[in-house]
Motif scaffolding. Structure first.
Motif, PDB file in Angstrom:
ATOM      1  N   GLU A   1      27.746  55.570  -8.329  1.00 48.38           N
ATOM      2  CA  GLU A   1      28.708  54.475  -7.503  1.00 48.38           C
ATOM      3  C   GLU A   1      28.331  53.654  -6.754  1.00 48.38           C
ATOM      4  OE1 GLU A   1      31.307  56.880  -4.946  1.00 48.38           O
ATOM      5  OE2 GLU A   1      30.067  58.605  -5.424  1.00 48.38           O
ATOM      6  N   VAL A   2      29.092  52.608  -6.472  1.00 50.78           N
ATOM      7  CA  VAL A   2      28.733  51.378  -5.625  1.00 50.78           C
ATOM      8  C   VAL A   2      29.831  51.048  -5.122  1.00 50.78           C
ATOM      9  CG1 VAL A   2      28.872  49.762  -7.358  1.00 50.78           C
ATOM     10  CG2 VAL A   2      27.277  49.234  -5.374  1.00 50.78           C
ATOM     11  N   THR A   3      29.793  50.466  -3.773  1.00 49.16           N
ATOM     12  CA  THR A   3      30.904  49.852  -3.039  1.00 49.16           C
ATOM     13  C   THR A   3      30.358  48.549  -2.332  1.00 49.16           C
ATOM     14  OG1 THR A   3      33.036  50.068  -2.017  1.00 49.16           O
ATOM     15  CG2 THR A   3      31.089  51.156  -1.100  1.00 49.16           C
ATOM     16  N   GLN A   4      31.215  47.909  -1.723  1.00 49.36           N
ATOM     17  CA  GLN A   4      30.601  47.012  -0.827  1.00 49.36           C
ATOM     18  C   GLN A   4      31.685  46.600   0.517  1.00 49.36           C
ATOM     19  OE1 GLN A   4      31.025  44.426  -4.156  1.00 49.36           O
ATOM     20  NE2 GLN A   4      32.021  43.034  -2.720  1.00 49.36           N
ATOM     21  N   SER A   5      31.199  46.193   1.472  1.00 51.91           N
ATOM     22  CA  SER A   5      31.993  45.951   2.771  1.00 51.91           C
ATOM     23  C   SER A   5      31.456  44.774   3.598  1.00 51.91           C
ATOM     24  CB  SER A   5      32.180  47.349   3.568  1.00 51.91           C
ATOM     25  OG  SER A   5      32.714  47.034   4.903  1.00 51.91           O
ATOM     26  N   GLY A   6      32.121  43.796   3.482  1.00 50.52           N
ATOM     27  CA  GLY A   6      31.558  42.611   4.144  1.00 50.52           C
ATOM     28  C   GLY A   6      30.291  41.990   3.520  1.00 50.52           C
ATOM     29  N   THR A   7      29.360  41.952   4.043  1.00 51.53           N
ATOM     30  CA  THR A   7      28.235  41.508   3.325  1.00 51.53           C
ATOM     31  C   THR A   7      26.936  42.583   3.121  1.00 51.53           C
ATOM     32  OG1 THR A   7      26.884  41.108   5.513  1.00 51.53           O
ATOM     33  CG2 THR A   7      28.171  39.285   4.654  1.00 51.53           C
ATOM     34  N   THR A   8      27.688  43.738   2.938  1.00 53.13           N
ATOM     35  CA  THR A   8      26.986  45.083   2.666  1.00 53.13           C
ATOM     36  C   THR A   8      27.214  45.540   1.319  1.00 53.13           C
ATOM     37  OG1 THR A   8      26.341  45.569   4.855  1.00 53.13           O
ATOM     38  CG2 THR A   8      26.007  47.257   3.518  1.00 53.13           C
ATOM     39  N   VAL A   9      26.299  45.835   0.473  1.00 54.48           N
ATOM     40  CA  VAL A   9      26.504  46.657  -0.740  1.00 54.48           C
ATOM     41  C   VAL A   9      25.976  48.042  -0.736  1.00 54.48           C
ATOM     42  CG1 VAL A   9      26.002  46.889  -3.268  1.00 54.48           C
ATOM     43  CG2 VAL A   9      26.533  44.486  -2.247  1.00 54.48           C
ATOM     44  N   ALA A  10      26.748  49.252  -0.741  1.00 49.68           N
ATOM     45  CA  ALA A  10      26.216  50.424  -0.601  1.00 49.68           C
ATOM     46  C   ALA A  10      26.373  51.147  -2.032  1.00 49.68           C
ATOM     47  CB  ALA A  10      26.944  51.185   0.526  1.00 49.68           C
ATOM     48  N   ALA A  11      25.171  51.762  -2.414  1.00 50.45           N
ATOM     49  CA  ALA A  11      25.294  52.681  -3.533  1.00 50.45           C
ATOM     50  C   ALA A  11      24.904  54.104  -3.150  1.00 50.45           C
ATOM     51  CB  ALA A  11      24.210  51.945  -4.634  1.00 50.45           C
ATOM     52  N   GLY A  12      25.530  55.089  -4.028  1.00 49.40           N
ATOM     53  CA  GLY A  12      25.574  56.484  -3.653  1.00 49.40           C
ATOM     54  C   GLY A  12      25.351  57.343  -4.849  1.00 49.40           C
ATOM     55  N   GLY A  13      24.766  58.573  -4.654  1.00 44.43           N
ATOM     56  CA  GLY A  13      24.670  59.388  -5.769  1.00 44.43           C
ATOM     57  C   GLY A  13      23.970  60.789  -5.063  1.00 44.43           C
ATOM     58  N   THR A  14      23.678  61.663  -6.044  1.00 42.33           N
ATOM     59  CA  THR A  14      23.282  62.854  -5.700  1.00 42.33           C
ATOM     60  C   THR A  14      21.600  62.794  -5.001  1.00 42.33           C
ATOM     61  OG1 THR A  14      22.416  63.301  -8.046  1.00 42.33           O
ATOM     62  CG2 THR A  14      24.393  64.384  -7.250  1.00 42.33           C
ATOM     63  N   ASP A  15      20.947  61.551  -5.448  1.00 40.68           N
ATOM     64  CA  ASP A  15      19.652  61.260  -4.619  1.00 40.68           C
ATOM     65  C   ASP A  15      19.630  60.731  -3.357  1.00 40.68           C
ATOM     66  OD1 ASP A  15      18.356  62.348  -6.911  1.00 40.68           O
ATOM     67  OD2 ASP A  15      18.106  60.245  -7.931  1.00 40.68           O
ATOM     68  N   GLY A  16      20.960  60.257  -2.964  1.00 49.05           N
ATOM     69  CA  GLY A  16      21.087  59.710  -1.563  1.00 49.05           C
ATOM     70  C   GLY A  16      21.797  58.215  -1.842  1.00 49.05           C
ATOM     71  N   GLY A  17      21.780  57.628  -0.673  1.00 50.90           N
ATOM     72  CA  GLY A  17      22.495  56.296  -0.855  1.00 50.90           C
ATOM     73  C   GLY A  17      21.596  55.349  -0.315  1.00 50.90           C
TER      74      GLY A  17
END
Length: 579
Positions: free
Chosen positions: A286-302
């Motif tokens: 999965e992936v999301t964004q807030s302001g100028t940051t893109v953050a991706a996550g999963g079972t391997d970590g973010g």
């Protein structure tokens, strides 16, 4: 679950559940078994109700709901089809006890796997501002017409009722050719385009005509996308590094990128490696964004990236507590759902993060028994969780948490009383629930309406400061059932699933008074009705802005020789009241 409609001439319903999660179901199957109790009384979850869904990407996903021809229960079913029953609106006379037992036994062998995403576009609805004046519109389904004045705390809405609420079909996009079960998660609206994943590609379609404006080829399939969009129409995606080749149809989702939705250009793409050694890329779900940051996550970590340049801001680390970021909620703030401890005794922690460096501003420990949690809203912070695996739709309670990490209110929301749902492993996948005006808005479970045929329901709200029910409710009206799509200022934009002989509606609900204004009504013609209701409301993506409604699939099932017997499938359909 998705809605049901029933034709009293045959006493058979006219809608269907997904053949695979997120996939458009076929047309024609019976209403949910058993007579449901009146609203407000405890209700037993329907037979065959699946538990919380695992995330996309697991092999061996079945395609439920496909019965061999000629093996349906006795009786007249549209197009000779029978599909497993599930609770939904617009239904009719209830099934006999004997039929309930037969159906329950059939459903016991059906496993529905997967999930979808709930999308919220930019604050302006993801499209061009509508400066038209308010005007009266026709009403039906228990709604009122007139000014969507936005007297709620979050201010006036931007969506206005047109002079003529009757919409026309703008376009229908057929399913593209594919070799196996394929994710098509994600859809966005810009001023000019409706943007939707294809096969190893992302396509921008003309918002009014559906003709391609641009196509972005990708090395593999998109498997996750941000529900949020920057002010200049940039959106994050996660995709596979290579195309799928038989027999290995599931490639790891390792690539994170940002797309300019106005031009169709891939601005950058990156992958990262873990800190435990080796050359294996981290997999993201999965992936999301807030302001100028893109953050991706999963079972391997973010991991997090700069929205403009793609520079890595942080990536997974290993500590003594074996903690990792499962995923993130974005939008006005960035919130992580972090899991620590062993598989048998996990601890889920909600953390507000500094988007620039990932440093936690606060932490809130979820109760024991919570294995996963989902972010409904980051500001105000609202978290959904299934405490002790008691909820039938991935939710037993909503947690309202302040900016210091202190619990303000816990709102019980068992799945048999409300229709909101969240995925089991992905953080930002909640559907049919919105937050605004210091409240959370939820659709109630379907229940019998006032007529001989047809269910109905309501949208109710709870105060986030106290957890207590707010006064008033928005009634769907006889034979309609509805659920919220997004906030529009202080108003709630909601979709009304149609009866068999009427079109659907999009309404604006005043966030304080819960009075309704009809913004759009779709055609009631049978072919149009069948196309619109071929989607599952639990898995499809519904987007509305500026007089246009788009309904898109999130998962396409594996093609088969019998697919044509279950009706035509669509990647997306669109309706418009705009010229």
């Amino acid at each position: 679950m998705d809605k049901r409609t029933r034709d009293p001439q045959y006493a058979t319903p006219k809608a269907q559940p997904p053949q695979a999660p997120g996939q458009q179901p076929t047309y024609g199957y019976p209403q949910a078994p058993g007579q449901q109790p009146a609203y407000g009384y405890p209700q037993t979850p329907p037979p065959g109700q699946p538990p919380a869904q695992p995330g996309y990407g697991y092999p061996g996903q079945p395609v439920p709901g496909q019965y061999p021809q000629g093996q349906y229960p006795q009786g007249q079913y549209p197009q000779g089809q029978y599909m497993p029953p599930q609770p939904g609106g617009g239904g009719g006379k209830k099934l006999s006890t004997q039929m309930q037992i037969i159906i329950a036994a059939s459903l016991a062998v059906v496993l529905i796997v997967g999930g979808g995403i709930w999308f919220a576009s930019k604050d302006d609805g993801g499209g061009k501002k509508d400066e038209s004046k308010n005007s009266s519109a026709g009403t039906s389904g228990g709604s009122t017409s007139g000014d969507t004045g936005g007297t709620a705390a979050d201010g006036p809405g931007k969506e206005k009722a047109p002079a003529n609420i009757n919409s026309k079909v703008a376009f229908q996009l057929p399913e593209p050719a594919r070799a196996d079960i394929t994710s098509v998660k994600g859809s966005w609206i810009t001023d000019k385009a409706y943007v939707k994943p294809g096969i190893n590609s992302l396509v921008g379609y003309d918002a009014a005509k559906g003709t391609p404006l641009w196509t972005l080829p990708l090395p593999g399939q998109i498997c996750a996308s941000s529900r949020h969009v920057s002010e200049d129409n940039k959106a994050a995606i996660v995709f596979e590094a290579t195309k799928r080749v038989a027999p290995k149809y599931y490639q790891p989702c390792t690539e994170v990128g940002v797309v300019d939705l106005s031009t169709g250009k891939l601005l950058w793409s990156k992958s990262v490696k873990g800190t435990t050694g080796g050359d294996e890329k981290i997999r993201f779900t999965e992936v999301t964004q807030s302001g100028t940051t893109v953050a991706a996550g999963g079972t391997d970590g973010g991991a997090a990236f700069d929205l403009t340049s793609g520079a890595v801001r942080w990536k997974p680390t290993v500590n003594a507590e074996r903690c990792y970021d499962m995923g993130y909620g974005g939008g006005p703030a960035l919130v992580a759902v972090r899991k620590c401890g062993s598989y048998d005794n996990p601890q889920v922690i909600i953390q507000g993060l500094n988007p620039a460096n990932g440093a936690p501003a606060f932490s809130y420990k979820m109760p024991a028994g919570v294995e996963y949690a989902a972010i409904v809203s980051t500001k105000p912070l609202v978290v959904a969780a299934d405490v002790g695996d008691t909820g039938s739709r991935g939710i037993s309670d909503f947690f309202s948490i302040d900016e210091k990490g202190t619990l303000k209110a816990k709102i019980p929301a068992a799945g048999d009383k409300f229709q909101a749902r969240c995925g089991s492993t992905e953080v930002e996948t909640c559907q049919k629930v919105v937050v605004g005006n210091g409240r959370i808005y939820l659709p109630t479970a379907d229940h019998e309406g006032g007529g001989d045929y047809g269910d109905t329901n309501e949208i109710v709200s709870f105060d986030l400061a106290t957890g207590k029910p707010a006064s008033g409710r928005a009634d769907a009206g006889d034979r309609y059932t509805m659920f919220p799509l997004r906030m529009d200022g202080g108003n709630v934009i909601a979709y009304k699933w149609p009866p068999y002989d009427k079109g659907s509606q999009v309404v604006s609900i005043d966030g304080s008074t819960l009075k309704q204004t009809v913004l759009m009504e779709s055609p009631a013609d049978k072919p149009v009705h069948e196309a619109e209701t071929s989607f599952s409301s639990d898995y499809a993506e519904y987007r509305y802005a500026n007089g246009r409604l788009y309904i898109g699939a999130t998962l396409m099932s594996k093609p088969s020789s019998s697919s044509s017997s279950f009706g035509k499938k669509y990647l997306a359909v669109a309706f418009s009241t705009a010229d």
